[in-house]
Write an enzyme that holds these catalytic residues in place. Structure first.
Site, PDB file in Angstrom:
ATOM      1  N   GLU A 114       0.865  -1.200   0.000  1.00 59.53           N
ATOM      2  CA  GLU A 114       0.000   0.000   0.000  1.00 59.53           C
ATOM      3  C   GLU A 114       0.899   1.247   0.000  1.00 59.53           C
ATOM      4  O   GLU A 114       1.966   1.245   0.630  1.00 59.53           O
ATOM      5  CB  GLU A 114      -0.830  -0.023   1.289  1.00 59.53           C
ATOM      6  CG  GLU A 114      -1.686   1.202   1.546  1.00 59.53           C
ATOM      7  CD  GLU A 114      -2.246   1.242   2.983  1.00 59.53           C
ATOM      8  OE1 GLU A 114      -1.504   0.948   3.943  1.00 59.53           O
ATOM      9  OE2 GLU A 114      -3.435   1.578   3.136  1.00 59.53           O
ATOM     10  N   ASN A 139      -6.905   6.467  -1.492  1.00 60.05           N
ATOM     11  CA  ASN A 139      -5.840   5.501  -1.228  1.00 60.05           C
ATOM     12  C   ASN A 139      -6.131   4.333  -2.178  1.00 60.05           C
ATOM     13  O   ASN A 139      -7.092   3.591  -1.977  1.00 60.05           O
ATOM     14  CB  ASN A 139      -5.890   5.069   0.248  1.00 60.05           C
ATOM     15  CG  ASN A 139      -4.726   4.189   0.639  1.00 60.05           C
ATOM     16  OD1 ASN A 139      -4.037   3.628  -0.211  1.00 60.05           O
ATOM     17  ND2 ASN A 139      -4.512   4.040   1.933  1.00 60.05           N
ATOM     18  N   LYS A 181      -9.550   2.369  -1.597  1.00 64.20           N
ATOM     19  CA  LYS A 181      -9.719   1.810  -0.245  1.00 64.20           C
ATOM     20  C   LYS A 181     -11.039   2.221   0.401  1.00 64.20           C
ATOM     21  O   LYS A 181     -11.392   3.411   0.438  1.00 64.20           O
ATOM     22  CB  LYS A 181      -8.543   2.250   0.624  1.00 64.20           C
ATOM     23  CG  LYS A 181      -8.481   1.603   1.996  1.00 64.20           C
ATOM     24  CD  LYS A 181      -7.148   1.964   2.660  1.00 64.20           C
ATOM     25  CE  LYS A 181      -6.996   1.380   4.049  1.00 64.20           C
ATOM     26  NZ  LYS A 181      -5.694   1.764   4.636  1.00 64.20           N
ATOM     27  N   GLU A 197      -5.555   8.898   7.828  1.00 63.75           N
ATOM     28  CA  GLU A 197      -6.197   8.439   6.576  1.00 63.75           C
ATOM     29  C   GLU A 197      -7.576   9.063   6.406  1.00 63.75           C
ATOM     30  O   GLU A 197      -8.012   9.317   5.292  1.00 63.75           O
ATOM     31  CB  GLU A 197      -6.278   6.913   6.557  1.00 63.75           C
ATOM     32  CG  GLU A 197      -4.913   6.269   6.378  1.00 63.75           C
ATOM     33  CD  GLU A 197      -5.009   4.824   5.961  1.00 63.75           C
ATOM     34  OE1 GLU A 197      -5.592   4.522   4.913  1.00 63.75           O
ATOM     35  OE2 GLU A 197      -4.493   3.981   6.729  1.00 63.75           O
ATOM     36  N   CYS A 217      -4.807  -2.927   3.111  1.00 60.32           N
ATOM     37  CA  CYS A 217      -4.461  -2.835   4.524  1.00 60.32           C
ATOM     38  C   CYS A 217      -5.616  -3.098   5.485  1.00 60.32           C
ATOM     39  O   CYS A 217      -5.991  -4.230   5.716  1.00 60.32           O
ATOM     40  CB  CYS A 217      -3.781  -1.506   4.826  1.00 60.32           C
ATOM     41  SG  CYS A 217      -2.968  -1.554   6.422  1.00 60.32           S
ATOM     42  N   ASN A 240       0.451  -0.983   5.446  1.00 56.34           N
ATOM     43  CA  ASN A 240       1.386  -0.250   6.310  1.00 56.34           C
ATOM     44  C   ASN A 240       0.774  -0.313   7.692  1.00 56.34           C
ATOM     45  O   ASN A 240      -0.211   0.398   7.969  1.00 56.34           O
ATOM     46  CB  ASN A 240       1.477   1.228   5.913  1.00 56.34           C
ATOM     47  CG  ASN A 240       2.214   1.473   4.609  1.00 56.34           C
ATOM     48  OD1 ASN A 240       3.404   1.758   4.583  1.00 56.34           O
ATOM     49  ND2 ASN A 240       1.490   1.387   3.501  1.00 56.34           N
TER      50      ASN A 240
HETATM   51  N1  CDT Z   1      -2.754   1.507   6.580  1.00 59.71           N
HETATM   52  C1  CDT Z   1      -3.644   0.948   7.408  1.00 59.71           C
HETATM   53  O1  CDT Z   1      -4.804   0.774   7.066  1.00 59.71           O
HETATM   54  N2  CDT Z   1      -3.181   0.644   8.652  1.00 59.71           N
HETATM   55  C2  CDT Z   1      -4.025   0.132   9.674  1.00 59.71           C
HETATM   56  C3  CDT Z   1      -3.554   0.576  10.996  1.00 59.71           C
HETATM   57  C4  CDT Z   1      -4.590   0.472  12.010  1.00 59.71           C
HETATM   58  S1  CDT Z   1      -4.034  -0.324  13.366  1.00 59.71           S
HETATM   59  C5  CDT Z   1      -5.258  -1.433  13.813  1.00 59.71           C
HETATM   60  C6  CDT Z   1      -4.148  -1.381   9.687  1.00 59.71           C
HETATM   61  O2  CDT Z   1      -5.275  -1.878   9.785  1.00 59.71           O
HETATM   62  O3  CDT Z   1      -3.151  -2.093   9.632  1.00 59.71           O
END
Ligand code: CDT
Length: 316
Positions: free
Chosen positions: A49, A109, A126, A145, A171, A196
């Site tokens: 991502e 995204n 996303k 985000e 993600c 990420n």
């Molecule tokens: N980039 C992304 O969506 N990161 C989120 C961080 C949230 S932490 C629960 C993820 O779900 O990994």
């Protein structure tokens, strides 16, 4: 006996991308991994991502500044074109996540699916955007985000390309059962995603090991419950001191991990995936047409958050 339709499936995990790194430096790393994956028999490579930049939602700034520094107004553009050229020359497709600014100025995204001729054949924006849109000055970093991106404007889809039916997610989507079911109901064979995931939870003191546990448990359970291969690529390690988990994986429809990254750096995983491996599940325990009971699942689309118990007709 399940039919053996093999596909060389690669995940290209990325180590950190720092604020000072240029798009050209990043694309060189992606090209090196595409070439390695090709040499090891891959037909398609999954990149992370927001692969072209650092994970910028950790920094507080105005939308205009973020869009000028971290978004792509066209794809492919001059920086990324060499990767598309390699895809065509080598005959290897890829999935790539990046920050998209549409011609109308809408920020998403986004992930694209590029086939083995170097053509964009699919785009996903996303849907599950985590984090917040306000400034949290006391937090060690932000997760903006909800400030920098709009929610995707199309539901989860699948694309017939490179000899497989492929669905895309990004993600946080991987944590939601609805994501996977939407794609398995469209007969997906492979679900690809980049992520990420910061190691630290800024909202409450969560034990750090749970980040990896929740990542793996969701991928393994979702692959099994939806009879799909899952290929997940991290961008990980410490980006300018902000650590994110690795653990990139390729999971079989059995729920078993077929390959897992062992570093927090650029690392290529390749599996010769039998696309027929999910068939026995699809024909038996998860024969959706025979066993699903959507008439009893209506709350899933009617309600967003939890509410009152349903009225019961039966005396208990
Ligand atoms: N980039 C992304 O969506 N990161 C989120 C961080 C949230 S932490 C629960 C993820 O779900 O990994």
């Amino acid at each position: 006996m399940a039919d053996k339709r093999k596909m060389g499936l690669a995940v290209a995990q990325m180590g950190p991308v720092h604020l000072a790194d240029t798009r050209a430096m990043v694309v060189k790393r992606l090209r090196d991994m595409l070439a390695e994956a090709h040499g090891r028999g891959a037909r398609m490579v999954v990149f992370p991502e927001l692969a072209l930049t650092t994970f910028f939602p950790r920094y507080w700034m105005e939308e205009r500044e973020a869009q000028a520094r971290f978004f792509e107004a066209t794809m492919p553009n001059a920086d990324v074109q060499p990767l598309f050229d390699d895809a065509r020359r080598l005959g290897v497709g890829f999935y790539l996540g990046y920050a998209e600014l549409t011609p109308q100025g809408v920020p998403y995204n986004t992930a694209i699916l590029v086939d083995e001729t170097g053509k964009i054949v699919g785009k996903y924006r996303k849907i599950h955007l985590p984090g917040h849109d306000d400034h949290k000055p006391d937090a060690p970093f932000q997760h903006l985000e909800k400030k920098f991106f709009q929610v995707g404007d199309e539901p989860f889809g699948v694309w017939d390309t490179m000899g497989a039916r492929i669905g895309m997610a990004l993600c946080n989507d991987r944590r939601w059962p609805e994501t996977w079911r939407m794609m398995s109901l469209q007969s997906a064979e492979i679900v690809v995603l980049g992520y990420n995931t910061p190691s630290l939870n800024i909202h409450w003191p969560e034990p750090v090991h749970l980040r990896m546990h929740h990542h793996l448990i969701t991928l393994q359970a979702s692959a099994y419950q939806n009879c799909v291969w899952a290929a997940a690529a991290a961008k990980c390690g410490a980006e300018d001191g902000f650590h994110m988990i690795g653990g990139s994986v390729i999971v079989a429809p059995t729920g078993e991990i077929a390959a897992q990254a062992v570093t927090e750096d650029d690392e290529v995983l390749v599996v010769n995936a039998d696309l027929g491996l999910g068939d026995t599940f699809r024909k038996n325990v998860f024969d959706f047409a025979r066993h699903r009971r959507p008439e009893h699942y209506s709350l899933i689309t009617e309600r967003v958050g939890p509410g009152a118990a349903l009225p019961r007709n039966l005396i208990e």
